[in-house]
Write a protein that holds these residues in place. Structure first.
Motif, PDB file in Angstrom:
ATOM      1  N   UNK A 317       0.830  -1.206   0.000  1.00  0.00           N
ATOM      2  CA  UNK A 317       0.000   0.000   0.000  1.00  0.00           C
ATOM      3  C   UNK A 317       0.864   1.256   0.000  1.00  0.00           C
ATOM      4  N   UNK A 318       1.925   1.255   0.798  1.00  0.00           N
ATOM      5  CA  UNK A 318       2.821   2.406   0.826  1.00  0.00           C
ATOM      6  C   UNK A 318       3.478   2.625  -0.534  1.00  0.00           C
ATOM      7  N   UNK A 319       3.877   1.522  -1.168  1.00  0.00           N
ATOM      8  CA  UNK A 319       4.495   1.622  -2.482  1.00  0.00           C
ATOM      9  C   UNK A 319       3.527   2.216  -3.495  1.00  0.00           C
ATOM     10  N   UNK A 320       2.297   1.758  -3.449  1.00  0.00           N
ATOM     11  CA  UNK A 320       1.296   2.265  -4.397  1.00  0.00           C
ATOM     12  C   UNK A 320       1.031   3.752  -4.166  1.00  0.00           C
ATOM     13  N   UNK A 321       0.960   4.139  -2.921  1.00  0.00           N
ATOM     14  CA  UNK A 321       0.729   5.562  -2.620  1.00  0.00           C
ATOM     15  C   UNK A 321       1.841   6.420  -3.206  1.00  0.00           C
ATOM     16  N   UNK A 322       3.078   5.973  -3.045  1.00  0.00           N
ATOM     17  CA  UNK A 322       4.209   6.730  -3.568  1.00  0.00           C
ATOM     18  C   UNK A 322       4.165   6.776  -5.096  1.00  0.00           C
ATOM     19  N   UNK A 323       3.829   5.669  -5.738  1.00  0.00           N
ATOM     20  CA  UNK A 323       3.761   5.655  -7.200  1.00  0.00           C
ATOM     21  C   UNK A 323       2.648   6.569  -7.708  1.00  0.00           C
ATOM     22  N   UNK A 324       1.536   6.617  -6.994  1.00  0.00           N
ATOM     23  CA  UNK A 324       0.448   7.512  -7.402  1.00  0.00           C
ATOM     24  C   UNK A 324       0.884   8.964  -7.288  1.00  0.00           C
ATOM     25  N   UNK A 325       1.619   9.263  -6.232  1.00  0.00           N
ATOM     26  CA  UNK A 325       2.122  10.628  -6.063  1.00  0.00           C
ATOM     27  C   UNK A 325       3.081  10.990  -7.200  1.00  0.00           C
ATOM     28  N   UNK A 326       4.007  10.082  -7.524  1.00  0.00           N
ATOM     29  CA  UNK A 326       4.951  10.348  -8.596  1.00  0.00           C
ATOM     30  C   UNK A 326       4.252  10.432  -9.955  1.00  0.00           C
ATOM     31  N   UNK A 327       3.254   9.589 -10.160  1.00  0.00           N
ATOM     32  CA  UNK A 327       2.498   9.622 -11.419  1.00  0.00           C
ATOM     33  C   UNK A 327       1.805  10.965 -11.595  1.00  0.00           C
ATOM     34  N   UNK A 328       1.220  11.475 -10.511  1.00  0.00           N
ATOM     35  CA  UNK A 328       0.546  12.768 -10.582  1.00  0.00           C
ATOM     36  C   UNK A 328       1.552  13.884 -10.869  1.00  0.00           C
ATOM     37  N   UNK A 329       2.740  13.811 -10.255  1.00  0.00           N
ATOM     38  CA  UNK A 329       3.787  14.803 -10.523  1.00  0.00           C
ATOM     39  C   UNK A 329       4.208  14.758 -11.984  1.00  0.00           C
ATOM     40  N   UNK A 330       4.328  13.542 -12.538  1.00  0.00           N
ATOM     41  CA  UNK A 330       4.694  13.410 -13.948  1.00  0.00           C
ATOM     42  C   UNK A 330       3.616  14.013 -14.844  1.00  0.00           C
ATOM     43  N   UNK A 331       2.350  13.739 -14.530  1.00  0.00           N
ATOM     44  CA  UNK A 331       1.248  14.277 -15.327  1.00  0.00           C
ATOM     45  C   UNK A 331       1.249  15.799 -15.298  1.00  0.00           C
ATOM     46  N   UNK A 332       1.466  16.379 -14.133  1.00  0.00           N
ATOM     47  CA  UNK A 332       1.506  17.836 -14.021  1.00  0.00           C
ATOM     48  C   UNK A 332       2.656  18.428 -14.828  1.00  0.00           C
ATOM     49  N   UNK A 333       3.832  17.806 -14.739  1.00  0.00           N
ATOM     50  CA  UNK A 333       4.993  18.314 -15.484  1.00  0.00           C
ATOM     51  C   UNK A 333       4.749  18.250 -16.985  1.00  0.00           C
ATOM     52  N   UNK A 334       4.129  17.171 -17.441  1.00  0.00           N
ATOM     53  CA  UNK A 334       3.850  17.019 -18.864  1.00  0.00           C
ATOM     54  C   UNK A 334       2.835  18.054 -19.336  1.00  0.00           C
ATOM     55  N   UNK A 335       1.758  18.219 -18.593  1.00  0.00           N
ATOM     56  CA  UNK A 335       0.734  19.194 -18.969  1.00  0.00           C
ATOM     57  C   UNK A 335       1.304  20.609 -18.955  1.00  0.00           C
ATOM     58  N   UNK A 336       2.196  20.888 -18.003  1.00  0.00           N
ATOM     59  CA  UNK A 336       2.810  22.214 -17.914  1.00  0.00           C
ATOM     60  C   UNK A 336       3.557  22.553 -19.202  1.00  0.00           C
TER      61      UNK A 336
END
Length: 409
Positions: A317-336
């Motif tokens: 669960x901790x691993x998934x939470x971290x991956x979701x956070x990183x995925x969201x950061x990647x999405x934001x950087x790409x959209x930016x």
């Protein structure tokens, strides 16, 4: 540190004295071929800032760091400016305190960003006009240490005394901030083989469009020298969804990007968007990882096989939470990076339960390039110029995402 090309001065410029607008010679007529600066926009947060300069035509630019007070000056070769608000505060609060646009010389318009904290240019590039939008210079600014800023000031002062070199945009996918090692980016062109994906009435298939785009993106990322890049498919091959995820996980990818171009029954819907896994979605992967052995295998290297099942569940669960956070950061950087370059959907960072985003140990995003059901999107998807511009922006977004990662100790 910025590359010397980005701080090189124009052939006719000398930034060392930084003359004010009122000091510019009044008797010299501006070159007729130089464009007008139409607008300037500055947005800021504590983590980053962006300057966008609208231009009547593409032109050259130069950047310099200045102290007392701390500033970043951006010159463009332009004959005039008609900026509605040449002075003001940025949208938002952060590392830029205010800005000023002025005619520094007959062939030069300067935008000066006054810093509220030490900062440096992360990347800068000029965009071609598109879909009624003018040419644009985009400059991304991020925080720097006081020592880094002082070094940039000293470097730029020294550069002003040497013969100038023509400027260059930051290479696509190549931020000026190096990273320690090359991450692996896995690009997943959707569909393939017997699965054509979306298809138009005249036979244009999603699987072909996304493969061509993925190959362009791979070429850009490899050329930047910053990334190792692999594709889940390089030809018209069918892969099951779980095979695509498995390829990324088995090769320990640092970022997984699935590329699509769907259709929708409402033809007016158009624009690119980036998806991450929905926090509230049913976790399809849990159905695959039903027993203790599979769950332990997911976190191999993080947990010993002898661990109790409840401990494995917590770590997973901790691993998934971290991956979701990183995925969201990647999405934001790409959209930016996509935002000034291509048409986006409203609220372009979106969430949905795509199976290919379910990997618990790989940051994953899904890029919708546009809609085959929309005539404007369809025309763009088939244009090489649009594909190049979009791939260029996406490569910059990927680079920006990795720049923002905190290095492991």
């Amino acid at each position: 540190m910025l590359l010397p090309l980005l701080v090189a001065l124009f052939a006719a410029l000398s930034l060392s004295s930084m003359p004010q607008a009122q000091d510019a010679p009044a008797a010299v007529s501006p070159p007729l071929a130089l464009p007008n600066v139409m607008d300037v926009r500055v947005s800021a947060t504590p983590e980053r800032a962006r300057l966008v300069i609208d231009l009547a035509a593409k032109t050259e630019f130069a950047l310099v760091s200045l102290s007392d007070p701390d500033r970043l000056a951006i010159d463009v070769r332009a004959a005039t400016f008609s900026v509605p608000e040449p002075t003001g505060k940025p949208a938002g609060e952060g590392i830029i305190a205010d800005y000023l646009v002025e005619q520094a010389a007959p062939d030069r318009v300067r935008t000066t960003l006054t810093l509220s904290a030490p900062a440096q240019v992360q990347q800068a590039y000029v965009l071609d006009p598109f879909e009624g939008q003018p040419a644009r210079l985009v400059v991304d600014v991020i925080p720097a240490t006081a020592e880094e800023f002082a070094a940039n000031v000293a470097r730029d002062a020294a550069a002003s005394a040497t013969p100038p070199v023509a400027d260059a945009s930051t290479p696509a996918g190549g931020s000026e901030l190096p990273i320690a090692s090359r991450p692996l980016v896995v690009i997943d062109p959707g569909h393939g083989g017997i699965d054509s994906g979306a298809e138009t009435t005249n036979g244009i298939k999603e699987k072909d469009i996304v493969l061509a785009f993925a190959l362009r993106l791979q070429e850009l990322l490899v050329a930047s020298g910053r990334f190792d890049v692999a594709l889940t498919r390089e030809d018209d091959t069918f892969l099951r969804l779980e095979e695509r995820v498995a390829l990324a996980r088995t090769n320990k990818a640092d970022l997984f990007i699935s590329v699509h171009a769907d259709s929708f029954q409402q033809s007016e819907i158009r624009g690119a968007s980036v998806y991450t896994r929905d926090e509230n979605a049913t976790d399809v992967l849990d159905k695959v990882l039903a027993d203790k052995e599979n769950k332990t295998d997911v976190i191999a290297g993080f947990a010993m096989p002898q661990m109790a099942p409840e401990v494995v569940d917590i770590l997973l669960d901790l691993m998934r939470r971290e991956m979701r956070h990183q995925s969201f950061s990647a999405a934001q950087a790409i959209v930016h990076q996509l935002e000034p370059s291509v048409e986006l959907r409203r609220f372009p960072v979106r969430q949905a339960e795509f199976f290919v985003l379910q990997a618990p140990d790989v940051p994953s995003v899904l890029l919708e390039l546009g809609f085959l059901s929309n005539a404007d999107d369809m025309a763009n998807l088939l244009r090489g110029e649009w594909q190049d511009r979009t791939a260029d922006a996406l490569a910059r977004g990927i680079s920006s995402y990795f720049d923002g990662l905190v290095p492991e100790e």
